[in-house]
Design a protein around this motif. Sequence first.
Motif, PDB file in Angstrom:
ATOM      1  N   GLY A   1      -4.279   7.639  -1.294  1.00  0.00           N
ATOM      2  CA  GLY A   1      -2.847   7.904  -1.049  1.00  0.00           C
ATOM      3  C   GLY A   1      -2.025   6.718  -1.542  1.00  0.00           C
TER       4      GLY A   1
ATOM      5  N   THR B   1      -0.188   6.169  -4.077  1.00  0.00           N
ATOM      6  CA  THR B   1       1.137   6.370  -4.680  1.00  0.00           C
ATOM      7  C   THR B   1       2.205   6.698  -3.626  1.00  0.00           C
ATOM      8  OG1 THR B   1       0.478   8.661  -5.037  1.00  0.00           O
ATOM      9  CG2 THR B   1       0.277   7.171  -6.918  1.00  0.00           C
ATOM     10  N   GLY B   2       1.797   6.866  -2.372  1.00  0.00           N
ATOM     11  CA  GLY B   2       2.754   7.235  -1.317  1.00  0.00           C
ATOM     12  C   GLY B   2       3.494   6.026  -0.775  1.00  0.00           C
ATOM     13  N   GLU B   3       4.384   6.299   0.164  1.00  0.00           N
ATOM     14  CA  GLU B   3       5.187   5.228   0.777  1.00  0.00           C
ATOM     15  C   GLU B   3       4.289   4.194   1.445  1.00  0.00           C
ATOM     16  OE1 GLU B   3       8.481   4.310   1.041  1.00  0.00           O
ATOM     17  OE2 GLU B   3       8.505   5.659  -0.670  1.00  0.00           O
ATOM     18  N   VAL B   4       3.331   4.669   2.232  1.00  0.00           N
ATOM     19  CA  VAL B   4       2.448   3.737   2.946  1.00  0.00           C
ATOM     20  C   VAL B   4       1.470   3.084   1.966  1.00  0.00           C
ATOM     21  CG1 VAL B   4       0.682   3.520   4.750  1.00  0.00           C
ATOM     22  CG2 VAL B   4       2.658   5.006   5.118  1.00  0.00           C
TER      23      VAL B   4
ATOM     24  N   ALA C   1      -5.296   9.013  -5.505  1.00  0.00           N
ATOM     25  CA  ALA C   1      -4.227   9.923  -5.061  1.00  0.00           C
ATOM     26  C   ALA C   1      -4.641  11.326  -5.495  1.00  0.00           C
ATOM     27  CB  ALA C   1      -2.885   9.511  -5.653  1.00  0.00           C
ATOM     28  N   SER C   2      -3.689  12.261  -5.486  1.00  0.00           N
ATOM     29  CA  SER C   2      -4.042  13.618  -5.900  1.00  0.00           C
ATOM     30  C   SER C   2      -4.114  13.680  -7.430  1.00  0.00           C
ATOM     31  CB  SER C   2      -3.013  14.613  -5.378  1.00  0.00           C
ATOM     32  OG  SER C   2      -1.854  14.550  -6.172  1.00  0.00           O
TER      33      SER C   2
ATOM     34  N   ARG D   1      -2.207  15.140  -9.323  1.00  0.00           N
ATOM     35  CA  ARG D   1      -0.853  14.966  -9.885  1.00  0.00           C
ATOM     36  C   ARG D   1      -0.621  13.544 -10.378  1.00  0.00           C
ATOM     37  NH1 ARG D   1       0.038  17.832  -5.085  1.00  0.00           N
ATOM     38  NH2 ARG D   1       0.147  15.916  -3.882  1.00  0.00           N
ATOM     39  N   SER D   2      -1.174  12.573  -9.683  1.00  0.00           N
ATOM     40  CA  SER D   2      -0.885  11.164  -9.993  1.00  0.00           C
ATOM     41  C   SER D   2      -1.973  10.498 -10.817  1.00  0.00           C
ATOM     42  CB  SER D   2      -0.735  10.365  -8.706  1.00  0.00           C
ATOM     43  OG  SER D   2       0.255  10.912  -7.924  1.00  0.00           O
TER      44      SER D   2
ATOM     45  N   SER E   1      -4.222   6.821   3.499  1.00  0.00           N
ATOM     46  CA  SER E   1      -2.868   7.224   3.929  1.00  0.00           C
ATOM     47  C   SER E   1      -2.422   8.384   3.047  1.00  0.00           C
ATOM     48  CB  SER E   1      -1.885   6.060   3.866  1.00  0.00           C
ATOM     49  OG  SER E   1      -1.598   5.733   2.554  1.00  0.00           O
ATOM     50  N   ALA E   2      -3.161   9.469   3.143  1.00  0.00           N
ATOM     51  CA  ALA E   2      -2.841  10.657   2.339  1.00  0.00           C
ATOM     52  C   ALA E   2      -2.705  11.899   3.216  1.00  0.00           C
ATOM     53  CB  ALA E   2      -3.924  10.869   1.288  1.00  0.00           C
ATOM     54  N   GLY E   3      -2.464  11.690   4.509  1.00  0.00           N
ATOM     55  CA  GLY E   3      -2.279  12.817   5.427  1.00  0.00           C
ATOM     56  C   GLY E   3      -3.582  13.263   6.073  1.00  0.00           C
TER      57      GLY E   3
ATOM     58  N   SER F   1      11.827   7.694   5.830  1.00  0.00           N
ATOM     59  CA  SER F   1      10.607   7.233   5.147  1.00  0.00           C
ATOM     60  C   SER F   1       9.357   7.521   5.973  1.00  0.00           C
ATOM     61  CB  SER F   1      10.687   5.739   4.824  1.00  0.00           C
ATOM     62  OG  SER F   1      10.919   5.016   6.015  1.00  0.00           O
TER      63      SER F   1
ATOM     64  N   GLY G   1       7.484  10.293   4.500  1.00  0.00           N
ATOM     65  CA  GLY G   1       6.952  10.180   3.143  1.00  0.00           C
ATOM     66  C   GLY G   1       8.002  10.223   2.042  1.00  0.00           C
ATOM     67  N   TYR G   2       7.504  10.106   0.797  1.00  0.00           N
ATOM     68  CA  TYR G   2       8.437   9.929  -0.335  1.00  0.00           C
ATOM     69  C   TYR G   2       9.307  11.155  -0.603  1.00  0.00           C
ATOM     70  CZ  TYR G   2       4.818  12.106  -3.391  1.00  0.00           C
ATOM     71  OH  TYR G   2       3.911  12.955  -3.959  1.00  0.00           O
TER      72      TYR G   2
ATOM     73  N   ASN H   1       9.135   0.628   9.785  1.00  0.00           N
ATOM     74  CA  ASN H   1       8.108   1.632  10.123  1.00  0.00           C
ATOM     75  C   ASN H   1       6.963   1.672   9.134  1.00  0.00           C
ATOM     76  OD1 ASN H   1      10.431   2.707   8.559  1.00  0.00           O
ATOM     77  ND2 ASN H   1       9.159   4.538   8.390  1.00  0.00           N
TER      78      ASN H   1
HETATM   79  N1  NAP Z   1       5.558   6.829   6.419  1.00  0.00           N
HETATM   80  C1  NAP Z   1       5.261   6.299   7.599  1.00  0.00           C
HETATM   81  O1  NAP Z   1       6.079   5.627   8.272  1.00  0.00           O
HETATM   82  C2  NAP Z   1       3.912   6.488   8.183  1.00  0.00           C
HETATM   83  C3  NAP Z   1       3.603   5.717   9.276  1.00  0.00           C
HETATM   84  C4  NAP Z   1       2.349   5.866   9.844  1.00  0.00           C
HETATM   85  C5  NAP Z   1       1.467   6.755   9.323  1.00  0.00           C
HETATM   86  N2  NAP Z   1       1.792   7.514   8.249  1.00  0.00           N
HETATM   87  C6  NAP Z   1       0.791   8.438   7.734  1.00  0.00           C
HETATM   88  O2  NAP Z   1       0.306   7.977   6.487  1.00  0.00           O
HETATM   89  C7  NAP Z   1       0.038   9.079   5.644  1.00  0.00           C
HETATM   90  C8  NAP Z   1       0.809   8.968   4.344  1.00  0.00           C
HETATM   91  O3  NAP Z   1       2.180   8.847   4.616  1.00  0.00           O
HETATM   92  P1  NAP Z   1       3.218   8.521   3.462  1.00  0.00           P
HETATM   93  O4  NAP Z   1       4.511   8.350   4.184  1.00  0.00           O
HETATM   94  O5  NAP Z   1       2.732   7.422   2.582  1.00  0.00           O
HETATM   95  O6  NAP Z   1       3.244   9.903   2.644  1.00  0.00           O
HETATM   96  P2  NAP Z   1       3.734  10.157   1.137  1.00  0.00           P
HETATM   97  O7  NAP Z   1       4.742   9.169   0.713  1.00  0.00           O
HETATM   98  O8  NAP Z   1       4.090  11.604   1.118  1.00  0.00           O
HETATM   99  O9  NAP Z   1       2.400   9.929   0.257  1.00  0.00           O
HETATM  100  C9  NAP Z   1       1.280  10.757   0.376  1.00  0.00           C
HETATM  101  C10 NAP Z   1       0.144  10.192  -0.458  1.00  0.00           C
HETATM  102  O10 NAP Z   1      -0.991  11.024  -0.278  1.00  0.00           O
HETATM  103  C11 NAP Z   1      -1.442  11.478  -1.563  1.00  0.00           C
HETATM  104  N3  NAP Z   1      -2.009  12.810  -1.471  1.00  0.00           N
HETATM  105  C12 NAP Z   1      -1.393  13.931  -1.036  1.00  0.00           C
HETATM  106  N4  NAP Z   1      -2.245  14.990  -1.138  1.00  0.00           N
HETATM  107  C13 NAP Z   1      -3.407  14.505  -1.640  1.00  0.00           C
HETATM  108  C14 NAP Z   1      -4.650  15.080  -1.973  1.00  0.00           C
HETATM  109  N5  NAP Z   1      -4.895  16.378  -1.818  1.00  0.00           N
HETATM  110  N6  NAP Z   1      -5.637  14.276  -2.475  1.00  0.00           N
HETATM  111  C15 NAP Z   1      -5.399  12.963  -2.646  1.00  0.00           C
HETATM  112  N7  NAP Z   1      -4.235  12.351  -2.355  1.00  0.00           N
HETATM  113  C16 NAP Z   1      -3.255  13.124  -1.856  1.00  0.00           C
HETATM  114  C17 NAP Z   1      -0.191  11.456  -2.411  1.00  0.00           C
HETATM  115  O11 NAP Z   1      -0.553  11.458  -3.770  1.00  0.00           O
HETATM  116  P3  NAP Z   1       0.410  12.075  -4.936  1.00  0.00           P
HETATM  117  O12 NAP Z   1       1.347  10.974  -5.301  1.00  0.00           O
HETATM  118  O13 NAP Z   1      -0.562  12.386  -6.003  1.00  0.00           O
HETATM  119  O14 NAP Z   1       1.110  13.256  -4.337  1.00  0.00           O
HETATM  120  C18 NAP Z   1       0.441  10.153  -1.947  1.00  0.00           C
HETATM  121  O15 NAP Z   1      -0.231   9.074  -2.532  1.00  0.00           O
HETATM  122  C19 NAP Z   1       0.350  10.305   6.483  1.00  0.00           C
HETATM  123  O16 NAP Z   1      -0.831  10.700   7.147  1.00  0.00           O
HETATM  124  C20 NAP Z   1       1.339   9.811   7.483  1.00  0.00           C
HETATM  125  O17 NAP Z   1       1.365  10.577   8.653  1.00  0.00           O
HETATM  126  C21 NAP Z   1       2.999   7.367   7.651  1.00  0.00           C
END
Ligand code: NAP
Length: 322
Positions: free
Chosen positions: A7, A9-12, A34-35, A37-38, A70-72, A157, A160-161, A302
């Motif tokens: 994960g 490429t995501g915010e975390v 990442a997925s 897509r990336s 951190s990809a859900g 945030s 996610g992104y 956060n």
């Molecule tokens: N944001 C927060 O404040 C926060 C805090 C605590 C915990 N979290 C948890 O951390 C996780 C990620 O959060 P985020 O905010 O970083 O989300 P995000 O910005 O939406 O990023 C999601 C990441 O997961 C990747 N991903 C999605 N589907 C995938 C798949 N099928 N296979 C591989 N990679 C995949 C995405 O890759 P692509 O770029 O390829 O789509 C991206 O790198 C979540 O579980 C969230 O609940 C977030």
Amino acid sequence: MKIGIVGATGEVGRTMIKVLEDFKIPVNELKLFASKRSSGKTLTFNNASIVVEELTEDSMIQKFDFLLFSAGSTVSKIFAPIAAKAGNIVIDNSSAFRMEKEIPLVVPEINGHLLKNYRGIIANPNCSTIQMVLSLYKIHEKFKINEIFVSTYQAVSGAGYKAISELQRQLEGDKSKTVFPKQISHNVIPLIGEIEEDGFSTEEHKMINETRKILDDYSINVYPTTVRVPVFYGHSEAIVVKTKLPFNDISFIENQIKNSKNVILTNEIITPIDVAGSDYVYVSRLRKIDEFTFSFWNVADNIRVGAATNAIRILMLMVGLL
Ligand SMILES: NC(=O)c1ccc[n+]([C@@H]2O[C@H](COP(=O)([O-])OP(=O)(O)OC[C@H]3O[C@@H](n4cnc5c(N)ncnc54)[C@H](OP(=O)(O)O)[C@@H]3O)[C@@H](O)[C@H]2O)c1
């Protein structure tokens, strides 16, 4: 150390890369997943470009010192057990394993001792919970918390992104929505997650259950209302706490907060913008209501305190860097 970020490429994920740099973690090899897509995109770590790879089962059975997920939840449920079975330590940011009895749910400052001689999956708590328990764990040690009433003001945030883009787009005039159930620009939404049978939302249940697990006290009652606000980064919380033991003077509560690791007590008015990029929780507006009750305002970044920094601190503790 060989580290993998799932994960990335995501915010975390991106913030994890930054925190590894900021904390000067000795990383020999960093793999980014990442997925599909990336796949092929590049991200920078310590001035070097790293190509993002598609996450596959094969990639997870390689030997890593740590895998940071951190990809859900859906991705974690499939791939984290594969990685752990292959002997890797997984630090998982999703909610997939947090409430499983045998999985440690760790905020290193509070219950880092659970990591001694542990290998396998480690759960990183929910962002709103981490910043709240960091402000409260020392108070609980001395005055035993009875009840917590908390209203959150959570940044987009945290979702996610795609959620960040939705607020940006709406501020520019396009009011279409795909992430939030209501318009988020110029608005607040009193629901995060889905409403469950008892009327509390999934996000609120995370705060209730995770607080009890981390503080290792299932007698604590938590009453949260989790609210999304049109802020890009930084969660805020208005918190009222009732203790079991009387604290008489608010200075006793102040002292406990001052002794809490990575928490700053201040008389200044602190807002989310003030704490962007910080690894500390900020407590302000502390007030005594009666000798068992006090109230305060709690703010933290956060993505760092609530996710990436906590994960990297877990890693640091396990390798003796903390
Ligand atoms: N944001 C927060 O404040 C926060 C805090 C605590 C915990 N979290 C948890 O951390 C996780 C990620 O959060 P985020 O905010 O970083 O989300 P995000 O910005 O939406 O990023 C999601 C990441 O997961 C990747 N991903 C999605 N589907 C995938 C798949 N099928 N296979 C591989 N990679 C995949 C995405 O890759 P692509 O770029 O390829 O789509 C991206 O790198 C979540 O579980 C969230 O609940 C977030």
